[in-house]
Design a protein around this motif. Structure first.
Motif, PDB file in Angstrom:
ATOM      1  N   PRO A  26       0.826  -1.213   0.000  1.00 43.53           N
ATOM      2  CA  PRO A  26       0.000   0.000   0.000  1.00 43.53           C
ATOM      3  C   PRO A  26       0.861   1.264   0.000  1.00 43.53           C
ATOM      4  O   PRO A  26       1.992   1.247   0.498  1.00 43.53           O
ATOM      5  CB  PRO A  26      -0.791  -0.107   1.297  1.00 43.53           C
ATOM      6  N   PRO A  27       0.343   2.338  -0.553  1.00 40.49           N
ATOM      7  CA  PRO A  27       1.088   3.594  -0.513  1.00 40.49           C
ATOM      8  C   PRO A  27       1.146   4.146   0.912  1.00 40.49           C
ATOM      9  O   PRO A  27       0.329   3.801   1.762  1.00 40.49           O
ATOM     10  CB  PRO A  27       0.280   4.520  -1.425  1.00 40.49           C
ATOM     11  N   LEU A  28       2.120   4.987   1.157  1.00 37.14           N
ATOM     12  CA  LEU A  28       2.278   5.620   2.462  1.00 37.14           C
ATOM     13  C   LEU A  28       1.178   6.638   2.716  1.00 37.14           C
ATOM     14  O   LEU A  28       0.691   6.782   3.832  1.00 37.14           O
ATOM     15  CB  LEU A  28       3.650   6.309   2.523  1.00 37.14           C
ATOM     16  N   CYS A  40      -2.452  19.451   0.112  1.00 33.85           N
ATOM     17  CA  CYS A  40      -1.136  18.844   0.344  1.00 33.85           C
ATOM     18  C   CYS A  40      -0.200  18.930  -0.856  1.00 33.85           C
ATOM     19  O   CYS A  40       0.973  18.582  -0.747  1.00 33.85           O
ATOM     20  CB  CYS A  40      -1.316  17.376   0.716  1.00 33.85           C
ATOM     21  N   LYS A  41      -0.701  19.359  -1.984  1.00 33.09           N
ATOM     22  CA  LYS A  41       0.045  19.284  -3.237  1.00 33.09           C
ATOM     23  C   LYS A  41       1.412  19.968  -3.183  1.00 33.09           C
ATOM     24  O   LYS A  41       2.405  19.400  -3.625  1.00 33.09           O
ATOM     25  CB  LYS A  41      -0.787  19.872  -4.374  1.00 33.09           C
ATOM     26  N   LEU A  42       1.488  21.159  -2.648  1.00 31.64           N
ATOM     27  CA  LEU A  42       2.747  21.890  -2.621  1.00 31.64           C
ATOM     28  C   LEU A  42       3.821  21.124  -1.843  1.00 31.64           C
ATOM     29  O   LEU A  42       4.961  21.015  -2.285  1.00 31.64           O
ATOM     30  CB  LEU A  42       2.546  23.275  -2.011  1.00 31.64           C
ATOM     31  N   LYS A  43       3.456  20.560  -0.730  1.00 34.94           N
ATOM     32  CA  LYS A  43       4.424  19.862   0.111  1.00 34.94           C
ATOM     33  C   LYS A  43       4.795  18.486  -0.428  1.00 34.94           C
ATOM     34  O   LYS A  43       5.925  18.034  -0.270  1.00 34.94           O
ATOM     35  CB  LYS A  43       3.870  19.727   1.529  1.00 34.94           C
ATOM     36  N   THR A  44       3.868  17.810  -1.073  1.00 33.10           N
ATOM     37  CA  THR A  44       4.112  16.415  -1.466  1.00 33.10           C
ATOM     38  C   THR A  44       4.097  16.183  -2.970  1.00 33.10           C
ATOM     39  O   THR A  44       3.977  15.044  -3.408  1.00 33.10           O
ATOM     40  CB  THR A  44       3.075  15.492  -0.806  1.00 33.10           C
ATOM     41  N   GLN A  45       4.239  17.240  -3.769  1.00 39.02           N
ATOM     42  CA  GLN A  45       4.106  17.079  -5.210  1.00 39.02           C
ATOM     43  C   GLN A  45       5.176  16.166  -5.815  1.00 39.02           C
ATOM     44  O   GLN A  45       4.925  15.522  -6.829  1.00 39.02           O
ATOM     45  CB  GLN A  45       4.080  18.431  -5.901  1.00 39.02           C
ATOM     46  N   ALA A  46       6.345  16.056  -5.218  1.00 44.95           N
ATOM     47  CA  ALA A  46       7.392  15.195  -5.755  1.00 44.95           C
ATOM     48  C   ALA A  46       7.124  13.713  -5.479  1.00 44.95           C
ATOM     49  O   ALA A  46       7.638  12.847  -6.187  1.00 44.95           O
ATOM     50  CB  ALA A  46       8.747  15.584  -5.179  1.00 44.95           C
ATOM     51  N   ASP A  47       6.326  13.432  -4.461  1.00 43.83           N
ATOM     52  CA  ASP A  47       6.039  12.046  -4.073  1.00 43.83           C
ATOM     53  C   ASP A  47       4.644  11.977  -3.444  1.00 43.83           C
ATOM     54  O   ASP A  47       4.504  11.765  -2.243  1.00 43.83           O
ATOM     55  CB  ASP A  47       7.109  11.570  -3.087  1.00 43.83           C
ATOM     56  N   PRO A  48       3.587  12.167  -4.259  1.00 40.08           N
ATOM     57  CA  PRO A  48       2.229  12.284  -3.713  1.00 40.08           C
ATOM     58  C   PRO A  48       1.760  11.120  -2.852  1.00 40.08           C
ATOM     59  O   PRO A  48       1.070  11.318  -1.867  1.00 40.08           O
ATOM     60  CB  PRO A  48       1.343  12.424  -4.941  1.00 40.08           C
ATOM     61  N   ASP A  49       2.127   9.906  -3.201  1.00 38.75           N
ATOM     62  CA  ASP A  49       1.632   8.774  -2.406  1.00 38.75           C
ATOM     63  C   ASP A  49       2.693   8.180  -1.477  1.00 38.75           C
ATOM     64  O   ASP A  49       2.433   7.252  -0.742  1.00 38.75           O
ATOM     65  CB  ASP A  49       1.042   7.686  -3.307  1.00 38.75           C
ATOM     66  N   GLY A  50       3.913   8.722  -1.507  1.00 41.71           N
ATOM     67  CA  GLY A  50       4.959   8.291  -0.589  1.00 41.71           C
ATOM     68  C   GLY A  50       5.743   7.076  -1.021  1.00 41.71           C
ATOM     69  O   GLY A  50       6.622   6.610  -0.294  1.00 41.71           O
ATOM     70  N   THR A  51       5.490   6.543  -2.210  1.00 45.18           N
ATOM     71  CA  THR A  51       6.187   5.317  -2.627  1.00 45.18           C
ATOM     72  C   THR A  51       7.681   5.534  -2.844  1.00 45.18           C
ATOM     73  O   THR A  51       8.479   4.628  -2.574  1.00 45.18           O
ATOM     74  CB  THR A  51       5.558   4.720  -3.894  1.00 45.18           C
ATOM     75  N   LYS A  52       8.086   6.722  -3.306  1.00 44.81           N
ATOM     76  CA  LYS A  52       9.523   6.997  -3.477  1.00 44.81           C
ATOM     77  C   LYS A  52      10.235   6.980  -2.121  1.00 44.81           C
ATOM     78  O   LYS A  52      11.317   6.419  -1.991  1.00 44.81           O
ATOM     79  CB  LYS A  52       9.739   8.344  -4.151  1.00 44.81           C
ATOM     80  N   LEU A  53       9.610   7.567  -1.120  1.00 47.30           N
ATOM     81  CA  LEU A  53      10.184   7.574   0.225  1.00 47.30           C
ATOM     82  C   LEU A  53      10.312   6.168   0.782  1.00 47.30           C
ATOM     83  O   LEU A  53      11.337   5.796   1.354  1.00 47.30           O
ATOM     84  CB  LEU A  53       9.334   8.444   1.149  1.00 47.30           C
ATOM     85  N   VAL A  54       9.278   5.363   0.605  1.00 47.55           N
ATOM     86  CA  VAL A  54       9.312   3.984   1.103  1.00 47.55           C
ATOM     87  C   VAL A  54      10.436   3.196   0.423  1.00 47.55           C
ATOM     88  O   VAL A  54      11.169   2.460   1.072  1.00 47.55           O
ATOM     89  CB  VAL A  54       7.941   3.287   0.883  1.00 47.55           C
ATOM     90  N   LYS A  55      10.615   3.382  -0.885  1.00 48.93           N
ATOM     91  CA  LYS A  55      11.688   2.687  -1.612  1.00 48.93           C
ATOM     92  C   LYS A  55      13.059   3.098  -1.078  1.00 48.93           C
ATOM     93  O   LYS A  55      13.953   2.268  -0.956  1.00 48.93           O
ATOM     94  CB  LYS A  55      11.595   2.964  -3.097  1.00 48.93           C
ATOM     95  N   GLU A  56      13.247   4.391  -0.769  1.00 52.26           N
ATOM     96  CA  GLU A  56      14.517   4.855  -0.231  1.00 52.26           C
ATOM     97  C   GLU A  56      14.806   4.235   1.123  1.00 52.26           C
ATOM     98  O   GLU A  56      15.937   3.879   1.421  1.00 52.26           O
ATOM     99  CB  GLU A  56      14.532   6.370  -0.104  1.00 52.26           C
ATOM    100  N   ILE A  57      13.787   4.124   1.941  1.00 57.80           N
ATOM    101  CA  ILE A  57      13.970   3.568   3.285  1.00 57.80           C
ATOM    102  C   ILE A  57      14.298   2.079   3.220  1.00 57.80           C
ATOM    103  O   ILE A  57      15.143   1.588   3.952  1.00 57.80           O
ATOM    104  CB  ILE A  57      12.717   3.813   4.154  1.00 57.80           C
ATOM    105  N   ARG A  58      13.652   1.383   2.306  1.00 61.53           N
ATOM    106  CA  ARG A  58      13.907  -0.059   2.172  1.00 61.53           C
ATOM    107  C   ARG A  58      15.287  -0.268   1.649  1.00 61.53           C
ATOM    108  O   ARG A  58      16.008  -1.118   1.909  1.00 61.53           O
ATOM    109  CB  ARG A  58      12.887  -0.691   1.234  1.00 61.53           C
TER     110      ARG A  58
END
Length: 58
Positions: A26-28, A40-58
């Motif tokens: 599931p997305p973050l 939320c668009k301005l703050k999270t426009q680079a990674d709207p659903d958080g999947t890039k962040l989750v991949k970096e953490i893994r």
């Protein structure tokens, strides 16, 4: 701001939550309305659903 009291809206949110719970990956973040997306668009426009962040953490 007006209060949302519709059971149809609640049912729609319940479907989204159930789909996320059944998803193997599931997305973050999940937006449940266009208002939330716009807010939320301005703050999270680079990674709207958080999947890039989750991949970096893994």
């Amino acid at each position: 701001m007006r209060a949302v009291t519709s059971t149809v809206v609640g049912f729609g949110i319940a479907i989204i939550v159930l789909q996320a719970a059944q998803n193997d990956n599931p997305p973050l973040r999940i937006r449940t309305s266009q208002w939330a997306e716009d807010f939320c668009k301005l703050k999270t426009q680079a990674d709207p659903d958080g999947t890039k962040l989750v991949k970096e953490i893994r």
